[in-house]
Design a protein around this motif. Structure first.
Motif, PDB file in Angstrom:
ATOM      1  N   GLY A   1       0.619  -1.067   0.077  1.00 30.39           N
ATOM      2  CA  GLY A   1      -0.178   0.067   0.197  1.00 30.39           C
ATOM      3  C   GLY A   1       0.919   1.288   0.064  1.00 30.39           C
ATOM      4  N   ASN A   2       0.350   2.458   0.319  1.00 30.06           N
ATOM      5  CA  ASN A   2       1.039   3.667   0.248  1.00 30.06           C
ATOM      6  C   ASN A   2       1.516   4.116   1.519  1.00 30.06           C
ATOM      7  N   SER A   3       1.024   3.562   2.869  1.00 28.64           N
ATOM      8  CA  SER A   3       1.549   4.076   4.112  1.00 28.64           C
ATOM      9  C   SER A   3       1.260   2.859   5.034  1.00 28.64           C
ATOM     10  N   SER A   4       2.248   3.299   6.128  1.00 30.59           N
ATOM     11  CA  SER A   4       2.022   2.260   7.212  1.00 30.59           C
ATOM     12  C   SER A   4       0.748   2.336   8.030  1.00 30.59           C
ATOM     13  N   ASN A   5       0.148   1.544   8.752  1.00 30.66           N
ATOM     14  CA  ASN A   5      -0.897   1.612   9.525  1.00 30.66           C
ATOM     15  C   ASN A   5      -0.782   2.000  10.887  1.00 30.66           C
ATOM     16  N   GLY A   6      -0.980   3.389  11.338  1.00 29.75           N
ATOM     17  CA  GLY A   6      -0.837   3.712  12.806  1.00 29.75           C
ATOM     18  C   GLY A   6       0.417   3.668  13.233  1.00 29.75           C
ATOM     19  N   ASN A   7       0.980   2.760  14.195  1.00 29.85           N
ATOM     20  CA  ASN A   7       2.052   2.798  14.935  1.00 29.85           C
ATOM     21  C   ASN A   7       3.056   1.691  14.577  1.00 29.85           C
ATOM     22  N   VAL A   8       2.147   0.745  13.657  1.00 34.38           N
ATOM     23  CA  VAL A   8       2.904  -0.353  13.141  1.00 34.38           C
ATOM     24  C   VAL A   8       4.064   0.181  12.076  1.00 34.38           C
ATOM     25  N   LEU A   9       5.371  -0.376  12.211  1.00 32.22           N
ATOM     26  CA  LEU A   9       6.434   0.232  11.260  1.00 32.22           C
ATOM     27  C   LEU A   9       6.265  -0.737   9.865  1.00 32.22           C
ATOM     28  N   PRO A  10       6.465  -0.046   8.944  1.00 35.77           N
ATOM     29  CA  PRO A  10       6.707  -0.814   7.469  1.00 35.77           C
ATOM     30  C   PRO A  10       7.892  -2.042   7.938  1.00 35.77           C
ATOM     31  N   VAL A  11       7.853  -2.823   7.100  1.00 31.36           N
ATOM     32  CA  VAL A  11       8.878  -3.921   6.946  1.00 31.36           C
ATOM     33  C   VAL A  11       9.487  -4.143   5.624  1.00 31.36           C
TER      34      VAL A  11
ATOM     35  N   LEU B   1       1.211 -12.506   4.483  1.00 33.37           N
ATOM     36  CA  LEU B   1       1.043 -13.037   5.611  1.00 33.37           C
ATOM     37  C   LEU B   1       1.243 -11.801   6.847  1.00 33.37           C
ATOM     38  N   ILE B   2       2.303 -11.051   6.380  1.00 27.77           N
ATOM     39  CA  ILE B   2       2.456  -9.929   7.403  1.00 27.77           C
ATOM     40  C   ILE B   2       1.557  -8.874   7.439  1.00 27.77           C
ATOM     41  N   MET B   3       1.235  -8.554   6.281  1.00 29.50           N
ATOM     42  CA  MET B   3       0.002  -7.550   6.250  1.00 29.50           C
ATOM     43  C   MET B   3      -0.953  -8.019   6.900  1.00 29.50           C
TER      44      MET B   3
ATOM     45  N   GLN C   1      -1.552 -10.240   9.244  1.00 28.62           N
ATOM     46  CA  GLN C   1      -1.323 -10.355  10.634  1.00 28.62           C
ATOM     47  C   GLN C   1      -0.878  -9.123  11.407  1.00 28.62           C
ATOM     48  N   THR C   2      -0.416  -7.942  10.657  1.00 30.37           N
ATOM     49  CA  THR C   2      -0.111  -6.655  11.533  1.00 30.37           C
ATOM     50  C   THR C   2      -0.886  -5.791  11.019  1.00 30.37           C
ATOM     51  N   ASN C   3      -1.669  -5.803  10.119  1.00 30.90           N
ATOM     52  CA  ASN C   3      -2.384  -4.426   9.514  1.00 30.90           C
ATOM     53  C   ASN C   3      -1.401  -3.434   8.995  1.00 30.90           C
ATOM     54  N   VAL C   4      -0.090  -3.798   8.967  1.00 31.45           N
ATOM     55  CA  VAL C   4       0.624  -2.745   8.129  1.00 31.45           C
ATOM     56  C   VAL C   4       0.398  -2.696   6.748  1.00 31.45           C
ATOM     57  N   SER C   5       0.551  -1.689   6.039  1.00 28.61           N
ATOM     58  CA  SER C   5       0.078  -1.528   4.613  1.00 28.61           C
ATOM     59  C   SER C   5       1.318  -1.439   3.583  1.00 28.61           C
ATOM     60  N   TYR C   6       2.569  -1.385   4.319  1.00 28.23           N
ATOM     61  CA  TYR C   6       3.488  -1.512   3.337  1.00 28.23           C
ATOM     62  C   TYR C   6       4.546  -2.367   3.761  1.00 28.23           C
ATOM     63  N   VAL C   7       4.716  -3.284   2.951  1.00 28.03           N
ATOM     64  CA  VAL C   7       6.008  -4.381   3.041  1.00 28.03           C
ATOM     65  C   VAL C   7       6.820  -4.155   1.822  1.00 28.03           C
ATOM     66  N   ARG C   8       8.109  -3.869   1.995  1.00 23.15           N
ATOM     67  CA  ARG C   8       8.937  -3.778   0.603  1.00 23.15           C
ATOM     68  C   ARG C   8       9.959  -5.007   0.786  1.00 23.15           C
ATOM     69  N   SER C   9       9.675  -5.640  -0.509  1.00 28.66           N
ATOM     70  CA  SER C   9      10.733  -6.848  -0.487  1.00 28.66           C
ATOM     71  C   SER C   9      11.680  -6.291  -1.648  1.00 28.66           C
TER      72      SER C   9
ATOM     73  N   LEU D   1       6.903  -9.282  17.171  1.00 25.86           N
ATOM     74  CA  LEU D   1       8.040  -8.473  17.345  1.00 25.86           C
ATOM     75  C   LEU D   1       7.844  -7.515  16.167  1.00 25.86           C
ATOM     76  N   LEU D   2       6.885  -7.505  15.290  1.00 24.32           N
ATOM     77  CA  LEU D   2       6.684  -6.710  14.202  1.00 24.32           C
ATOM     78  C   LEU D   2       5.617  -5.589  14.702  1.00 24.32           C
ATOM     79  N   LEU D   3       5.054  -5.893  15.866  1.00 24.83           N
ATOM     80  CA  LEU D   3       3.928  -5.019  16.399  1.00 24.83           C
ATOM     81  C   LEU D   3       4.352  -4.176  17.378  1.00 24.83           C
ATOM     82  N   GLU D   4       5.533  -4.485  18.026  1.00 21.62           N
ATOM     83  CA  GLU D   4       6.122  -3.637  19.165  1.00 21.62           C
ATOM     84  C   GLU D   4       6.927  -2.372  18.554  1.00 21.62           C
ATOM     85  N   SER D   5       6.693  -1.297  19.548  1.00 18.89           N
ATOM     86  CA  SER D   5       7.280  -0.005  19.195  1.00 18.89           C
ATOM     87  C   SER D   5       8.440   0.348  20.245  1.00 18.89           C
ATOM     88  N   ASP D   6       9.342   0.953  20.168  1.00 13.96           N
ATOM     89  CA  ASP D   6      10.245   1.487  20.879  1.00 13.96           C
ATOM     90  C   ASP D   6       9.888   1.644  22.299  1.00 13.96           C
TER      91      ASP D   6
END
Length: 306
Positions: free
Chosen positions: A24-34, A56-58, A60-68, A301-306
């Motif tokens: 997608g075009n941006s990450s969702n909330g506080n979930v960081l892109p991968v 799978l990552i998108m 399970q995490t609702n992140v909208s940006y995963v760059r392979s 681990l992908l859902l945690e923030s600093d």
């Protein structure tokens, strides 16, 4: 040297789905892109491999940006990069690509598959902007390899040729320049040649001289997670996946990480004291991770923030 067969070694491993996920075009909330970096014999975008990981990552995490990561202008070059484009060139290329990606400007998490794991670690050490937060290493060869029992996706003759080069000429300059696997070949019976002539791994492990910037940048990670495959038949020794290796001068006894020079020289001791190192293990061969294990142990681990 020509690649002969673009076979599907990884199809029986970590890959769960059959549909390619679109970013997608941006990450969702506080979930960081991968950011993902594939291993030897794979590409960024096969729908049965990293395409399904993205999906799978998108999910399970609702992140909208995963760059392979795709190395080069097309999937063929990306595939060949795993064998024939020097890691220093690949890391430099990736650093520039990530720096130009506005969707990563607030930081990102990263997952490296096999040799892609040590390449992503080099990115963290050499290119701290944008900031990598969590690095997950799946079967990475952080202290190198000494043995190549299987050669995924290549013909038998090509595999045998690579093995001979590594066994007898790994530290020749032209082999270091032309064969990716030679750049992290670590001969414990000839540590001097390794330190002096390894054109990639000895540098990022601070084994020829100590680059304090590497240690400082690595310590900027929130977390460095290393996953070891207990029944690995590809990576030798399998302990390299936990940043351990043979004690110098022999190839039987493994030297614990906290007794190795790299533990201090690369800042891993400090990371360990700060609770930033995490060691996971799983039964199975190289990259053979069930979907349920991935979701249980890695998705949080992908859902945690600093």
């Amino acid at each position: 040297m020509r690649l002969v067969n673009c076979a599907v070694y990884l199809i029986s491993c970590l890959y769960f789905g059959h549909a390619k996920a679109e970013s997608g075009n941006s990450s969702n909330g506080n979930v960081l892109p991968v950011v993902l970096w594939h291993g030897m014999g794979d590409t960024c975008c096969f729908p049965f491999s990293l395409g399904s990981i993205k999906k799978l990552i998108m999910e399970q995490t609702n992140v909208s940006y995963v760059r392979s990561l795709e190395i080069g202008a097309n999937i063929v070059l990306d595939y060949e990069s795993g064998f024939f484009i020097h890691p220093n060139k690949q890391v430099d290329y990736v650093c520039k690509q990530l720096a130009q990606d506005e969707q990563l400007s607030n930081g990102y998490n990263a997952i490296g598959f096999s040799q892609g794991a040590q390449f992503l670690r080099a990115v963290a050490q050499r290119c701290p902007v944008p900031r990598m937060r969590t690095l997950i290493s799946l079967g990475g060869q952080h202290q190198g390899v000494f043995g190549l029992p299987k050669c995924p996706t290549l013909s038998v003759s090509s595999c045998e040729h690579i093995t001979r080069l590594l066994n007898y000429a790994a530290y020749e300059k032209w082999v270091q320049n032309d064969l990716v696997q030679a750049t992290y070949w670590h001969d414990p019976l000839d540590e001097s040649s390794y330190r002096l002539k390894s054109s990639f791994l000895a540098d990022i492990n601070n084994e020829l001289y100590v680059n304090e910037r590497y240690a400082e940048n690595l310590n900027k990670l929130t977390r460095f997670v290393m996953v070891k495959f207990l029944n690995d038949t590809i990576v030798q020794p399998k302990e390299t996946q936990w940043f351990e290796f043979y004690a110098p001068g022999q190839d039987k006894t493994i030297l614990p990480l906290n007794q190795s020079k790299v533990f201090n020289n690369l800042g891993l001791e400090l990371m360990n004291l700060r609770g930033k190192l995490q060691f996971l293990s799983i039964e199975g061969d190289h990259l053979a991770i069930p979907k349920e294990w991935f979701v249980k142990h890695l998705v949080p681990l992908l859902l945690e923030s600093d």
